[in-house]
Design an enzyme around this catalytic site. Structure first.
Site, PDB file in Angstrom:
ATOM      1  N   GLU A  10       1.029  -1.222   0.137  1.00  0.00           N
ATOM      2  CA  GLU A  10       0.133  -0.075   0.027  1.00  0.00           C
ATOM      3  C   GLU A  10       0.912   1.182  -0.153  1.00  0.00           C
ATOM      4  O   GLU A  10       1.751   1.365   0.905  1.00  0.00           O
ATOM      5  CB  GLU A  10      -0.814   0.200   1.219  1.00  0.00           C
ATOM      6  CG  GLU A  10      -1.841   1.190   1.409  1.00  0.00           C
ATOM      7  CD  GLU A  10      -2.504   1.436   2.499  1.00  0.00           C
ATOM      8  OE1 GLU A  10      -3.169   2.266   2.851  1.00  0.00           O
ATOM      9  OE2 GLU A  10      -2.629   0.437   3.389  1.00  0.00           O
ATOM     10  N   ASN A  36       0.485  11.645   0.283  1.00  0.00           N
ATOM     11  CA  ASN A  36      -0.280  12.888   1.154  1.00  0.00           C
ATOM     12  C   ASN A  36       0.180  14.111  -0.028  1.00  0.00           C
ATOM     13  O   ASN A  36       1.039  14.255  -0.581  1.00  0.00           O
ATOM     14  CB  ASN A  36       0.515  13.472   2.189  1.00  0.00           C
ATOM     15  CG  ASN A  36       0.313  12.364   3.278  1.00  0.00           C
ATOM     16  OD1 ASN A  36      -0.827  12.245   3.737  1.00  0.00           O
ATOM     17  ND2 ASN A  36       1.359  11.502   3.566  1.00  0.00           N
ATOM     18  N   HIS A  71      12.506  -3.625   4.891  1.00  0.00           N
ATOM     19  CA  HIS A  71      12.454  -3.639   3.633  1.00  0.00           C
ATOM     20  C   HIS A  71      11.222  -4.430   3.465  1.00  0.00           C
ATOM     21  O   HIS A  71      10.605  -4.985   3.947  1.00  0.00           O
ATOM     22  CB  HIS A  71      13.680  -4.248   2.779  1.00  0.00           C
ATOM     23  CG  HIS A  71      13.909  -5.753   3.557  1.00  0.00           C
ATOM     24  ND1 HIS A  71      14.936  -6.030   4.380  1.00  0.00           N
ATOM     25  CD2 HIS A  71      13.326  -6.730   3.114  1.00  0.00           C
ATOM     26  CE1 HIS A  71      14.852  -7.112   4.748  1.00  0.00           C
ATOM     27  NE2 HIS A  71      14.062  -7.770   3.905  1.00  0.00           N
ATOM     28  N   HIS A  74       7.733 -10.856   1.448  1.00  0.00           N
ATOM     29  CA  HIS A  74       7.727 -10.503   2.787  1.00  0.00           C
ATOM     30  C   HIS A  74       7.848  -8.976   3.117  1.00  0.00           C
ATOM     31  O   HIS A  74       8.447  -8.130   1.999  1.00  0.00           O
ATOM     32  CB  HIS A  74       8.446 -11.289   3.604  1.00  0.00           C
ATOM     33  CG  HIS A  74      10.051 -10.925   3.521  1.00  0.00           C
ATOM     34  ND1 HIS A  74      10.854 -12.022   2.649  1.00  0.00           N
ATOM     35  CD2 HIS A  74      10.935 -10.088   3.821  1.00  0.00           C
ATOM     36  CE1 HIS A  74      12.104 -11.380   2.673  1.00  0.00           C
ATOM     37  NE2 HIS A  74      12.240 -10.337   3.395  1.00  0.00           N
ATOM     38  N   GLU A  81       8.764 -10.705   8.194  1.00  0.00           N
ATOM     39  CA  GLU A  81      10.090 -11.308   8.911  1.00  0.00           C
ATOM     40  C   GLU A  81      10.370 -10.384   9.973  1.00  0.00           C
ATOM     41  O   GLU A  81      10.202  -9.152   9.663  1.00  0.00           O
ATOM     42  CB  GLU A  81      11.081 -11.014   7.562  1.00  0.00           C
ATOM     43  CG  GLU A  81      12.604 -11.368   7.916  1.00  0.00           C
ATOM     44  CD  GLU A  81      13.552 -10.766   6.933  1.00  0.00           C
ATOM     45  OE1 GLU A  81      14.585 -11.140   7.495  1.00  0.00           O
ATOM     46  OE2 GLU A  81      13.195 -10.455   5.966  1.00  0.00           O
ATOM     47  N   HIS A 120       2.402   0.840   8.216  1.00  0.00           N
ATOM     48  CA  HIS A 120       1.774  -0.402   8.952  1.00  0.00           C
ATOM     49  C   HIS A 120       1.781  -1.594   8.187  1.00  0.00           C
ATOM     50  O   HIS A 120       1.808  -1.678   6.923  1.00  0.00           O
ATOM     51  CB  HIS A 120       0.377  -0.205   9.265  1.00  0.00           C
ATOM     52  CG  HIS A 120      -0.624   0.321   8.154  1.00  0.00           C
ATOM     53  ND1 HIS A 120      -0.725   1.480   7.995  1.00  0.00           N
ATOM     54  CD2 HIS A 120      -1.056  -0.727   7.358  1.00  0.00           C
ATOM     55  CE1 HIS A 120      -1.653   1.417   6.591  1.00  0.00           C
ATOM     56  NE2 HIS A 120      -1.837   0.113   6.362  1.00  0.00           N
ATOM     57  N   GLU A 166      -2.965  -2.910  10.981  1.00  0.00           N
ATOM     58  CA  GLU A 166      -4.235  -2.539  10.435  1.00  0.00           C
ATOM     59  C   GLU A 166      -4.930  -3.894  10.350  1.00  0.00           C
ATOM     60  O   GLU A 166      -4.524  -5.055  10.063  1.00  0.00           O
ATOM     61  CB  GLU A 166      -4.340  -2.006   9.206  1.00  0.00           C
ATOM     62  CG  GLU A 166      -5.570  -1.451   8.616  1.00  0.00           C
ATOM     63  CD  GLU A 166      -5.772  -0.992   7.311  1.00  0.00           C
ATOM     64  OE1 GLU A 166      -6.833  -0.188   6.660  1.00  0.00           O
ATOM     65  OE2 GLU A 166      -4.687  -0.805   6.548  1.00  0.00           O
TER      66      GLU A 166
END
Length: 292
Positions: free
Chosen positions: A41, A45, A69, A140, A206, A233, A279
């Site tokens: 995601e 802004n 990462h 990951h 991870e 998040h 989330e």
């Protein structure tokens, strides 16, 4: 990757872009964005692109280390890295750098690290010059944790994840723990390339634990949401959002946002032991609730 979904929030002056692999060969091809593993995601802004002084913290530089990462796994790692380099993108670590010749780290436009690993034995792909993007996986996301025992217990007990792989690096004084939801594949035990037995998976978490941090009362990681901001998040989708949040409440979790807080009644945020945000959203395939 392709843009799987875009959510515009003009009143709040930000937009969300959900990126993932969606070819017919992709694990979650055609699924709703809430019914996928391995999405990224991106939050934009409004106006930051016009501010020459604006930059994010990537989580990899002192004193704001925390998030490490994201990672993609590819079919032919040498060809994949050459393709990225030929496109003009920079690397934090090329395949030929250092001792670890089986992984690379590319840099995205904001300086975030993107690890690249191989789904196939790397000694068998060194002479292959092509790479099939349709086979790539969003493998990951890595975050650093202060106390591995507390974090492992939290993600297993509270979020029901399974510890799928442990990589001990005693000489370098750090361990890596890979957690996820096994699904139909179960837990991998055999190595794909002599190093990574989970390279064909998506959506793993991870945890990186550096020895001794758990004993330092003053030590803490930057969660990416305190200033300076960067990583936001991770996200877990659930079968029944209301029931899941009640379960979290019964377990005594620390909340950043309950379902009933604020205007957004379709999302909640739980805090992990290092105050990273998690989330929680409804899997729309299992129960239509949010109507994103």
């Amino acid at each position: 990757m392709k843009m799987i979904k875009k959510i515009e929030q003009p009143d709040a002056k930000f937009d969300l872009y959900f990126m993932g692999y969606d070819s017919p060969k992709a694990v979650s091809h055609g699924n709703d964005f809430s019914d996928r593993e391995g999405l990224i995601e991106l939050t934009h802004n409004y106006g930051t692109e016009n501010d020459p002084n604006y930059k994010v913290t990537t989580g990899n530089a002192e004193p704001h280390k925390g998030f490490g990462h994201t990672c993609i796994s590819v079919d032919n790692i040498q060809a994949a890295c050459k393709r990225i380099e030929d496109a003009g993108y920079k690397f934090q670590k090329k395949l030929t750098d250092g001792r670890m010749r089986h992984i690379a780290f590319a840099l995205d436009p904001d300086g975030y690290w993107v690890e690249i690993i191989s789904q196939n034995p790397i000694d068998k792909t060194e002479n292959i010059t092509t790479t099939d993007l349709a086979t790539y996986r969003m493998n990951h996301t890595m975050i650093r944790v202060k106390d591995h025992e507390k974090s492992l217990k939290f993600y297993q007990d509270v979020f029901g994840m399974t510890l799928m792989r442990t990589s001990e690096n005693k000489d370098a004084k750090f361990n890596l723990y890979f957690l996820g939801y096994p699904g139909s594949k179960g837990v991998s035990t055999e190595s794909v390339n002599g190093v990574n037995p989970t390279a064909d998976r998506e959506g793993l978490l991870e945890l990186t634990w550096n020895y001794g941090t758990e004993s330092d009362a003053n030590f803490k990681y930057h969660n990416g949401n305190d200033e300076p901001q960067g990583f936001g998040h991770i996200c877990v989708s659930v079968d029944d959002l209301d029931a899941a949040c009640k379960r979290f409440e019964d377990q005594g979790v620390n909340w950043k946002k309950r379902l009933t807080d604020g205007r957004m009644k379709n999302v909640a945020f739980v805090l992990d032991p290092d105050n990273y945000w998690i989330e929680v959203i409804q899997n729309e395939k299992l129960k239509n609730r949010a109507n994103w």
